[in-house]
Scaffold this motif. Structure first.
Motif, PDB file in Angstrom:
ATOM      1  N   VAL A 197       0.788  -1.069  -0.004  1.00  0.00           N
ATOM      2  CA  VAL A 197       0.088  -0.016  -0.142  1.00  0.00           C
ATOM      3  C   VAL A 197       0.852   1.227   0.094  1.00  0.00           C
ATOM      4  CG1 VAL A 197      -1.929   1.343   1.198  1.00  0.00           C
ATOM      5  CG2 VAL A 197      -1.770  -1.150   1.418  1.00  0.00           C
ATOM      6  N   LEU A 237      -8.691   8.892   8.415  1.00  0.00           N
ATOM      7  CA  LEU A 237      -8.802   7.907   9.646  1.00  0.00           C
ATOM      8  C   LEU A 237      -9.588   6.825   9.738  1.00  0.00           C
ATOM      9  CD1 LEU A 237      -8.673  10.727  12.452  1.00  0.00           C
ATOM     10  CD2 LEU A 237      -6.928   9.071  12.204  1.00  0.00           C
ATOM     11  N   TYR A 238     -10.516   6.599   8.741  1.00  0.00           N
ATOM     12  CA  TYR A 238     -11.263   5.204   8.629  1.00  0.00           C
ATOM     13  C   TYR A 238     -10.696   4.506   7.658  1.00  0.00           C
ATOM     14  CZ  TYR A 238     -14.101   7.069   4.590  1.00  0.00           C
ATOM     15  OH  TYR A 238     -14.788   7.515   3.403  1.00  0.00           O
ATOM     16  N   ARG A 239      -9.727   4.704   7.190  1.00  0.00           N
ATOM     17  CA  ARG A 239      -9.038   3.695   6.237  1.00  0.00           C
ATOM     18  C   ARG A 239      -8.300   2.639   6.827  1.00  0.00           C
ATOM     19  NH1 ARG A 239      -7.788   8.363   1.896  1.00  0.00           N
ATOM     20  NH2 ARG A 239      -9.350   8.009   0.608  1.00  0.00           N
ATOM     21  N   PRO A 240      -7.997   1.606   6.496  1.00  0.00           N
ATOM     22  CA  PRO A 240      -7.380   0.534   7.123  1.00  0.00           C
ATOM     23  C   PRO A 240      -5.475   0.946   6.873  1.00  0.00           C
ATOM     24  CG  PRO A 240      -8.153  -0.526   5.266  1.00  0.00           C
ATOM     25  CD  PRO A 240      -8.572   0.960   5.256  1.00  0.00           C
ATOM     26  N   VAL A 241      -5.192   1.839   7.137  1.00  0.00           N
ATOM     27  CA  VAL A 241      -3.915   2.405   6.987  1.00  0.00           C
ATOM     28  C   VAL A 241      -3.368   3.305   8.137  1.00  0.00           C
ATOM     29  CG1 VAL A 241      -3.562   2.061   4.439  1.00  0.00           C
ATOM     30  CG2 VAL A 241      -4.457   4.162   5.475  1.00  0.00           C
ATOM     31  N   THR A 266      -6.063  12.152  18.314  1.00  0.00           N
ATOM     32  CA  THR A 266      -7.489  11.566  17.688  1.00  0.00           C
ATOM     33  C   THR A 266      -8.107  10.967  18.903  1.00  0.00           C
ATOM     34  OG1 THR A 266      -6.081   9.326  17.638  1.00  0.00           O
ATOM     35  CG2 THR A 266      -6.636  10.818  15.558  1.00  0.00           C
ATOM     36  N   ARG A 267      -7.530  11.127  20.105  1.00  0.00           N
ATOM     37  CA  ARG A 267      -8.237  10.527  21.249  1.00  0.00           C
ATOM     38  C   ARG A 267      -9.004  11.702  21.978  1.00  0.00           C
ATOM     39  NH1 ARG A 267      -8.406   5.772  23.313  1.00  0.00           N
ATOM     40  NH2 ARG A 267      -7.662   4.552  21.650  1.00  0.00           N
ATOM     41  N   VAL A 274     -12.557  16.153  15.757  1.00  0.00           N
ATOM     42  CA  VAL A 274     -12.308  16.128  14.454  1.00  0.00           C
ATOM     43  C   VAL A 274     -13.458  16.783  13.789  1.00  0.00           C
ATOM     44  CG1 VAL A 274     -12.540  14.757  12.334  1.00  0.00           C
ATOM     45  CG2 VAL A 274     -11.385  13.598  14.298  1.00  0.00           C
ATOM     46  N   ILE A 325     -12.974   6.819  14.883  1.00  0.00           N
ATOM     47  CA  ILE A 325     -12.324   8.128  14.647  1.00  0.00           C
ATOM     48  C   ILE A 325     -12.524   8.604  15.828  1.00  0.00           C
ATOM     49  CG2 ILE A 325     -12.126  10.207  13.434  1.00  0.00           C
ATOM     50  CD1 ILE A 325     -13.595   8.844  11.047  1.00  0.00           C
ATOM     51  N   SER A 372     -12.851   2.126  18.251  1.00  0.00           N
ATOM     52  CA  SER A 372     -11.543   3.010  18.530  1.00  0.00           C
ATOM     53  C   SER A 372     -10.399   2.045  18.870  1.00  0.00           C
ATOM     54  CB  SER A 372     -11.864   4.053  19.676  1.00  0.00           C
ATOM     55  OG  SER A 372     -12.094   3.312  20.804  1.00  0.00           O
ATOM     56  N   ARG A 373     -10.249   1.203  19.301  1.00  0.00           N
ATOM     57  CA  ARG A 373      -9.276   0.276  19.909  1.00  0.00           C
ATOM     58  C   ARG A 373      -8.561  -0.657  18.653  1.00  0.00           C
ATOM     59  NH1 ARG A 373      -7.960  -0.533  25.241  1.00  0.00           N
ATOM     60  NH2 ARG A 373      -9.730   0.185  26.025  1.00  0.00           N
ATOM     61  N   ARG A 419      -9.264   0.191  15.237  1.00  0.00           N
ATOM     62  CA  ARG A 419      -9.692   0.986  14.209  1.00  0.00           C
ATOM     63  C   ARG A 419      -9.245   0.256  12.706  1.00  0.00           C
ATOM     64  NH1 ARG A 419      -7.717   4.869  11.170  1.00  0.00           N
ATOM     65  NH2 ARG A 419      -5.794   5.087  12.412  1.00  0.00           N
ATOM     66  N   ILE A 420      -8.235   0.172  12.704  1.00  0.00           N
ATOM     67  CA  ILE A 420      -7.836  -0.555  11.403  1.00  0.00           C
ATOM     68  C   ILE A 420      -8.466  -1.892  10.955  1.00  0.00           C
ATOM     69  CG2 ILE A 420      -5.587  -1.240  10.199  1.00  0.00           C
ATOM     70  CD1 ILE A 420      -4.218   1.266  11.386  1.00  0.00           C
ATOM     71  N   ALA A 452     -11.813  -1.247  10.027  1.00  0.00           N
ATOM     72  CA  ALA A 452     -11.940  -0.254   8.691  1.00  0.00           C
ATOM     73  C   ALA A 452     -12.117  -1.406   7.436  1.00  0.00           C
ATOM     74  CB  ALA A 452     -10.536   0.624   8.544  1.00  0.00           C
ATOM     75  N   ARG A 453     -11.527  -2.470   7.648  1.00  0.00           N
ATOM     76  CA  ARG A 453     -11.670  -3.341   6.438  1.00  0.00           C
ATOM     77  C   ARG A 453     -13.096  -4.056   6.371  1.00  0.00           C
ATOM     78  NH1 ARG A 453      -6.518  -3.947   5.150  1.00  0.00           N
ATOM     79  NH2 ARG A 453      -4.798  -4.014   6.634  1.00  0.00           N
ATOM     80  N   VAL A 492     -17.790   3.850   4.370  1.00  0.00           N
ATOM     81  CA  VAL A 492     -18.379   4.928   4.722  1.00  0.00           C
ATOM     82  C   VAL A 492     -18.463   6.225   3.717  1.00  0.00           C
ATOM     83  CG1 VAL A 492     -17.856   6.869   6.452  1.00  0.00           C
ATOM     84  CG2 VAL A 492     -17.063   4.656   6.853  1.00  0.00           C
ATOM     85  N   LEU A 507      -7.415   2.366  -3.986  1.00  0.00           N
ATOM     86  CA  LEU A 507      -8.191   1.675  -3.079  1.00  0.00           C
ATOM     87  C   LEU A 507      -8.166   0.209  -2.875  1.00  0.00           C
ATOM     88  CD1 LEU A 507     -11.480   3.985  -3.355  1.00  0.00           C
ATOM     89  CD2 LEU A 507     -10.103   3.683  -1.222  1.00  0.00           C
ATOM     90  N   ARG A 545      -5.634  -1.592  -3.410  1.00  0.00           N
ATOM     91  CA  ARG A 545      -4.442  -1.765  -2.781  1.00  0.00           C
ATOM     92  C   ARG A 545      -4.570  -1.671  -1.035  1.00  0.00           C
ATOM     93  NH1 ARG A 545       0.299  -2.452  -5.692  1.00  0.00           N
ATOM     94  NH2 ARG A 545       0.065  -2.276  -7.724  1.00  0.00           N
ATOM     95  N   ILE A 546      -5.174  -0.336  -0.652  1.00  0.00           N
ATOM     96  CA  ILE A 546      -5.374   0.034   0.727  1.00  0.00           C
ATOM     97  C   ILE A 546      -6.134  -1.084   1.151  1.00  0.00           C
ATOM     98  CG2 ILE A 546      -6.717   1.517   1.829  1.00  0.00           C
ATOM     99  CD1 ILE A 546      -5.857   3.657   0.235  1.00  0.00           C
ATOM    100  N   TYR A 547      -7.301  -1.662   0.839  1.00  0.00           N
ATOM    101  CA  TYR A 547      -8.236  -2.649   1.282  1.00  0.00           C
ATOM    102  C   TYR A 547      -7.644  -4.145   0.813  1.00  0.00           C
ATOM    103  CZ  TYR A 547     -11.270   1.093   2.859  1.00  0.00           C
ATOM    104  OH  TYR A 547     -11.937   2.176   3.568  1.00  0.00           O
ATOM    105  N   LYS A 548      -6.464  -4.400   0.160  1.00  0.00           N
ATOM    106  CA  LYS A 548      -6.201  -5.665  -0.176  1.00  0.00           C
ATOM    107  C   LYS A 548      -7.384  -6.269  -0.517  1.00  0.00           C
ATOM    108  CE  LYS A 548      -2.158  -5.788   3.191  1.00  0.00           C
ATOM    109  NZ  LYS A 548      -2.541  -4.931   4.076  1.00  0.00           N
TER     110      LYS A 548
END
Lengths: 266, 329
Positions: A3, A96-100, A258-259, A263, B75, B91-92, B94-95, B98-99, B103, B124, B126-129
């Motif tokens: 990525v 922030l809502y992306r898995p990166v 972020t905590r 936002v 977020i 929040s704990r 998040r990543i 996210a998959r 949104v 996208l 690649r980002i989301y594999k």
């Protein structure tokens, strides 16, 4: 990892499309290079061996400074404008809502930009300088390699500083003021205005320990062969330590941001 | 209050229990002094959403809708309460989460301004594999459904708002999310674009079983898409149930529009009250449950009636009254 490579290559290509801007940058850097080279020559004729450089070293310093100004974003910029604007507008929510990972994302983007600006904007000014002046060029391939390492680490350190500066936008809503102060510090303490080795007494000693030194002074000194053997490793280590410290500080601050912080926007 | 739980047996995909979000705001008082004030964006919010549901989430500006969605995506961290999405604390992790979610923020774009739509989608992937075969299949389907074919090679900055929104919705669904959050997906769109987006969402919800949570100010979205609606105001859940329940709760009134032969003072008649007078035209409100016939007869008896029509209760009016009165659940 794939990525982040994709992000870096995308930013590289994006900057590559701004051909006119690149040409204008090369032109500006070259003009400034000539002006500053003549100024430095006058200065070093009046004060030979100032800061431990001879005239050829000093002129080489000028041209490398012009070449690295954009890649190492010494005056700020790069991903910074985009990222702080995203924080200000609240668009950072999308990042922030992306898995990166937020920091890795922007680091990859900035490395892509730096890679393009090094190749597209960096090489030509020094090439022009070498045509017009006697420059100190590294005789050994190993020194060239060490120089590339030092430039890479310098860009990462520069990123670390600019990332922290951007994050202040979470609290201040607008980080323009902080960016300007940081940009000024960057110009001065990186050695862009004058080599840090020229600064007298404690100012010189302290400025050589600050992270900005890693962005320009160190790569140029590596290029000039001022650091060899163990000392070279120590110098690269100095850059690496600042890179790690700044990146960790950026991680801590972004998780705090972020905590604790709003936002912005609905 | 009437609460319907369409799928009481399936385990909830989204679960909120006693969720609160408090922001500390510093305000200037005088030249140097500042006070800290607490703003309760959301207080004591509890609801569950089952897999496959399509839920409308409405409320006036500043009610806490977007704050809720930001907490659901991880977020923002809730100040109190328990929050689970697909068994994950957003929040704990998040990543991780996210998959599994998609949104769409109507007022922002997830696409890259300078890239053609196709390249944004590629990034996208690649980002989301997303596995290549799955990606191609999904992209083909969305391009077909949303008529994106001619737009794929256009840079995003050149797309119209409606085109961009279709691109954004595709972007949110390429990785087959279990939950889709839509924050005002039809804002600013023309009627044709709105209809197309709604039709597509219905298809995704019915076809893929994707759970959808939708905030909107356009109640037609809710009427056409959602079997269940939640109303939030001042950070509190005011209503959770079906649309019909909302109508009856709002104590609906119909409106009789009367055109008289000449401008006259407000009509006085039993069973209706004048809410507006404009020249010879007058608007009378009467209970939705009552018949209009006696009212019309009484007016025709005593006033020079030229024409009349009846307006059905608008869900807007019901909700506007709810916002105004703060109906407790």
């Amino acid at each position: 990892m794939m990525v982040y490579a994709a992000i870096a290559s995308r930013t590289f290509r994006r900057y590559a499309t701004y051909r006119a801007a690149t040409a204008a940058g090369v032109f500006t850097n070259s003009v400034f290079g000539f002006i500053m080279a003549f100024t430095y020559i006058a200065l070093w004729h009046a004060r030979p061996q100032l800061g431990g450089y001879d005239v050829a070293d000093a002129v080489t310093y000028v041209w490398l400074g012009q070449s690295l100004l954009a890649p190492a974003a010494l005056f700020g910029g790069g991903f910074q404008d985009e990222f702080s604007e995203r924080i200000r507008s609240g668009d950072v929510a999308i990042d922030l809502y992306r898995p990166v990972d937020l920091q890795s994302w922007w680091l990859a983007s900035d490395l892509g930009r730096a890679a393009f600006q090094f190749l597209g904007r960096g090489i030509l000014p020094t090439f022009f300088g070498a045509l017009a002046f006697d420059l100190t060029l590294p005789p050994r391939p190993g020194t060239w390699l060490a120089f590339l390492c030092a430039v890479f680490l310098g860009v990462v350190v520069s990123f670390g500083i600019r990332y922290l500066v951007c994050l202040t936008a979470f609290w201040l809503m607008d980080s323009t003021g902080v960016q300007q102060v940081a940009g000024f510090c960057g110009m001065f303490f990186s050695g862009m205005v004058l080599p840090l080795t020229v600064f007298p007494g404690w100012l010189g000693d302290v400025s050589l320990l600050l992270p900005w030194a890693a962005c320009l002074q160190v790569p140029v000194d590596v290029f000039l062969g001022k650091h060899e053997g163990v000392q070279l490793l120590q110098t690269l280590g100095f850059q690496a330590i600042w890179a790690v410290v700044l990146l960790l500080a950026g991680r801590a601050l972004s998780s705090l941001a972020t905590r604790k912080v709003v936002v912005q926007g609905g | 209050m009437t609460t319907t739980q369409p799928h009481p047996k399936t385990s909830p995909l989204i679960e909120l229990s006693g969720i609160a979000k408090t922001f500390v705001v510093r305000r200037r008082v005088g030249r140097l002094r500042r006070t800290r004030a607490e703003v309760h964006a959301v207080s004591d919010l509890s609801f569950t959403v089952s897999r496959g549901e399509m839920v409308g989430y409405i409320g006036p500006n500043g009610a806490g809708k977007s704050t809720t969605i930001k907490m659901l995506t991880g977020i923002l961290v809730p100040s109190a309460g328990l929050l689970r999405v697909a068994g994950i604390e957003p929040s704990r992790e998040r990543i991780q989460l996210a998959r599994r979610i998609g949104v769409v923020f109507g007022q922002r774009t997830t696409l890259w301004w300078d890239l053609p739509l196709r390249d944004s989608f590629g990034l996208l992937r690649r980002i989301y594999k997303i596995p290549p075969a799955r990606y191609r299949e999904n992209l083909d389907r969305f391009v077909d459904l949303l008529d994106l074919g001619p737009l794929l090679d256009v840079p995003v900055r050149q797309l119209s708002l409606g085109q961009r929104m279709r691109g954004d919705i595709t972007a949110a669904l390429l990785h087959d999310p279990e939950v889709l959050y839509l924050d005002e997906p039809t804002i600013g769109l023309d009627i044709v674009s709105k209809a197309r987006v709604r039709e597509f969402l219905r298809e995704v919800n019915a076809g893929q079983g994707t759970t959808v949570l939708l905030t909107t100010h356009d109640l037609t979205d809710i009427e056409q898409l959602c079997s269940r609606v939640m109303v939030i105001d001042h950070g509190r859940l005011m209503y959770d149930g079906d649309l019909d329940g909302l109508h009856s709760l709002g104590d609906s009134e119909r409106t009789l529009v009367v055109d008289l032969a000449e401008p006259l003072p407000a009509i006085e008649v039993d069973g209706g009250r004048v809410v507006r007078v404009d020249g010879p035209r007058q608007w009378l409100a009467f209970p939705a449950a009552a018949s209009a016939a006696p009212l019309v007869a009484a007016i025709a008896d005593r006033y020079p009636l030229a024409d009349l029509s009846i307006q059905e209760p608008a869900i807007e009016a019901v909700i506007a009254r709810m916002y105004a009165e703060g109906v407790a659940s």
